[in-house]
Motif scaffolding. Structure first.
Motif, PDB file in Angstrom:
ATOM      1  N   PHE A  54     -15.351  10.591 -13.803  1.00  0.00           N
ATOM      2  CA  PHE A  54     -16.169  11.765 -14.127  1.00  0.00           C
ATOM      3  C   PHE A  54     -17.219  11.416 -15.183  1.00  0.00           C
ATOM      4  O   PHE A  54     -18.392  11.762 -15.053  1.00  0.00           O
ATOM      5  CB  PHE A  54     -15.304  12.917 -14.636  1.00  0.00           C
ATOM      6  CG  PHE A  54     -14.356  13.484 -13.606  1.00  0.00           C
ATOM      7  CD1 PHE A  54     -14.631  13.398 -12.254  1.00  0.00           C
ATOM      8  CD2 PHE A  54     -13.177  14.102 -14.003  1.00  0.00           C
ATOM      9  CE1 PHE A  54     -13.761  13.917 -11.310  1.00  0.00           C
ATOM     10  CE2 PHE A  54     -12.300  14.626 -13.078  1.00  0.00           C
ATOM     11  CZ  PHE A  54     -12.584  14.536 -11.723  1.00  0.00           C
ATOM     12  N   THR A  60     -17.977  13.470  -9.159  1.00  0.00           N
ATOM     13  CA  THR A  60     -17.997  14.789  -9.804  1.00  0.00           C
ATOM     14  C   THR A  60     -16.662  15.486  -9.536  1.00  0.00           C
ATOM     15  O   THR A  60     -15.924  15.109  -8.620  1.00  0.00           O
ATOM     16  CB  THR A  60     -19.141  15.664  -9.257  1.00  0.00           C
ATOM     17  OG1 THR A  60     -18.879  15.945  -7.875  1.00  0.00           O
ATOM     18  CG2 THR A  60     -20.486  14.968  -9.410  1.00  0.00           C
ATOM     19  N   LYS A  61     -16.384  16.502 -10.313  1.00  0.00           N
ATOM     20  CA  LYS A  61     -15.142  17.243 -10.102  1.00  0.00           C
ATOM     21  C   LYS A  61     -15.139  17.930  -8.738  1.00  0.00           C
ATOM     22  O   LYS A  61     -14.092  18.046  -8.091  1.00  0.00           O
ATOM     23  CB  LYS A  61     -14.928  18.254 -11.229  1.00  0.00           C
ATOM     24  CG  LYS A  61     -14.593  17.580 -12.556  1.00  0.00           C
ATOM     25  CD  LYS A  61     -14.209  18.569 -13.634  1.00  0.00           C
ATOM     26  CE  LYS A  61     -13.812  17.842 -14.907  1.00  0.00           C
ATOM     27  NZ  LYS A  61     -13.408  18.762 -15.984  1.00  0.00           N
TER      28      LYS A  61
END
Length: 542
Positions: A54, A60-61
């Motif tokens: 991250f 990305t989350k």
């Protein structure tokens, strides 16, 4: 790879790392090379592999959520972008929701979509059929942290809970204190204020740097509350007319925190302020502080030198300690001896030798620093330079082969040098040891869920409308703005002449330094914060 995996809270941490690694590689979300780097970084810095992925923006989350959803062969529900309202959350009884970690994401007459961090849980589908007997159940995957945030809708107001606790006539005081602390952790408060007034006690949380009232309790319960807090913090219960400082370790269920306690007498009683500290530093890294790419390189270059001084300046609560700890995490290697002297040691980091100032045993910053120098350190962190003696020892330590990091109270980076010279530091010593001075402030981030743009004087700005995610403030979280001064050869020559802060900034600006306001304006233009928030903490002119 196993046909079924567990990704819920019951999975052991080590097993979870292995399974996540396999999923991300199998679904081609992360290359083997990046995964190898993530594993090494995670091992060296005691963090998870996803923290690295991250922070380095490899993943990305949302992409992580989509990868997990693909593995489970369900849709991905982005609760962060589309947070469920209270009505949606309360469709599922709290006990069931917490047991299976489930939230209603969408619903119509024919179907209901349920978000969970583990769609393969035994018994979950059968339970949902009982709750929604006339609708089709569609399972989807969502991040555990987003589901947890949604559970805040189950919590009644503090005052409602206080009333219920008092009616039940059980252990009233311990329960009230526990409820307050747990709420502070849920809402990410940095401080709890107990403020006695004539007939009641006001309770306020500092959230993202701003105080917010969260409840009131009758005054007649306050004396017993104060006594319990004093006992837990190892303070004198018979002392009511002088200030006291202590600490509490709070642990209840999954809620864990170390709390610093300050009690001072005021006209209506004793005021208590609790500073909430994390048990261990986990998320500190340079990437999410708010540093520009240029400033991050300047900082890492200065920190890679074998000796010298890096100073972070700003008022109390401006994030100085967080910046230093973020740097310490990078420097923390098995082959390096890092020692700190702090008051207090706010965060505990594995592999670092931390000393806490103790007034009762006369262990001061200066005494502790003298002892540290004799402990063969490579890197020294001094929590704060407060007096002439400490600054003299610190400068000499930086001169004799140590990298020294510290904080200092100054309004801006340029002011720090004249102030240090006023503390009787020899100009030639300061010039030869100082590597970098950083000034900083914290501004609130615009809530990403309700952010919108508007135009004013042909310039685009951003604000938050206010929503459930940000508690209708328009802001969620904070980020730092910075001012950097590098000690170049030209700056060293100037320091020898006892310069004013104006002269120092004159050279620094020519060399490319930006003011706090200028750095903040970059974040305003990027939609990270608002112009009003920037003006609250920084002035436009140097």
């Amino acid at each position: 790879m196993k046909n079924k995996i567990k990704t819920g809270v019951e999975l052991k941490e080590e097993e979870k790392k292995i399974e996540i690694k396999e999923i991300l590689l199998a679904e081609n979300y992360v290359s083997p090379e990046d995964m190898a780097k993530a594993e090494k970084y995670a091992k060296d810095n005691q963090v998870s592999i996803t923290d690295y992925l991250f922070n380095e923006e490899i993943l990305t989350k949302d992409l992580f959520g989509q990868a997990m959803a693909e593995f489970f062969k369900v849709e991905y529900s982005d609760l962060n972008s589309y947070p469920p309202n209270k009505e949606q959350v309360l469709l599922i009884p709290e006990e069931t929701a917490r047991q299976f970690r489930i939230i209603v994401f969408k619903r119509d007459e024919r179907a209901v979509m349920i978000a969970t961090d583990n769609p393969s849980q035994t018994g979950m589908l059968e339970t949902l059929v009982q709750i929604f007997p006339k609708q089709k159940i569609i399972l989807s995957y969502s991040l555990a942290e987003d589901i947890e945030e949604s559970f805040v809708h189950y919590r009644k107001t503090l005052e409602t809970r206080f009333g219920k606790i008092i009616q039940e006539e059980g252990k009233v005081i311990p329960q009230i204190i526990d409820e307050i602390i747990q709420d502070s952790l849920i809402f990410n408060a940095s401080d709890i204020h107990f403020e006695p007034q004539s007939e009641e006690v006001l309770i306020r949380f500092r959230i993202d740097g701003v105080l917010q009232e969260v409840g009131r309790i009758p005054k007649n319960y306050y004396e017993n509350m104060i006594n319990r807090i004093k006992v837990q913090a190892n303070l004198r219960t018979d002392e009511h007319f002088s200030s006291q400082d202590g600490a509490i370790h709070f642990e209840k269920g999954e809620s864990v925190a170390d709390i610093r306690v300050s009690i001072v007498p005021i006209l209506d009683g004793e005021k208590v302020v609790m500073r909430i500290l994390s048990k261990y530093v986990r998320g500190f890294n340079l990437s999410n502080l708010g540093l520009s790419a240029g400033n991050e390189k300047i900082l890492t270059d200065a920190a890679s030198k074998p000796f010298g001084m890096i100073l972070v300046v700003g008022p109390t609560g401006s994030g100085k300690t967080t910046t230093l700890y973020s740097l310490i995490r990078i420097l923390n290697k098995p082959q390096v001896n890092i020692a700190t002297i702090e008051d207090p040691a706010e965060y505990k980091i594995k592999g670092i030798n931390q000393i806490q100032v103790n007034k009762e045993t006369n262990l001061t910053f200066s005494d502790g620093l003298r002892s540290i120098v004799r402990q063969d350190p490579d890197i020294i962190l001094v929590g704060e330079i407060r007096d002439n003696e400490t600054v003299e020892i610190a400068v000499n330590a930086a001169l004799t082969g140590h990298l020294l990091l510290s904080t200092f109270h100054a309004n801006d980076a340029a002011t720090a040098i004249p102030r240090l010279l006023d503390m009787k530091v020899e100009p030639f010593l300061l010039a030869s040891t100082m590597e970098l001075i950083i000034a900083q402030r914290l501004v609130r981030r615009i809530c990403e869920n309700c952010r919108y743009s508007y135009t004013e004087k042909k310039q685009t700005f951003y604000k938050g409308k206010g929503c459930n995610v940000c508690n209708h403030t328009g802001y969620k979280g904070r980020i730092a703005i910075f001012e950097f001064i590098q000690i170049t050869a030209e700056m060293q020559d100037l320091i020898l002449k006892n310069p004013s802060s104006k002269e120092i900034w004159g050279i620094a600006s020519k060399q490319g330094s930006k003011t706090l306001f200028e750095d903040g304006m970059e974040k305003v233009k990027s939609g990270i914060t608002t112009i009003e928030e920037l003006r609250r903490v920084a002035s436009e002119k140097k």
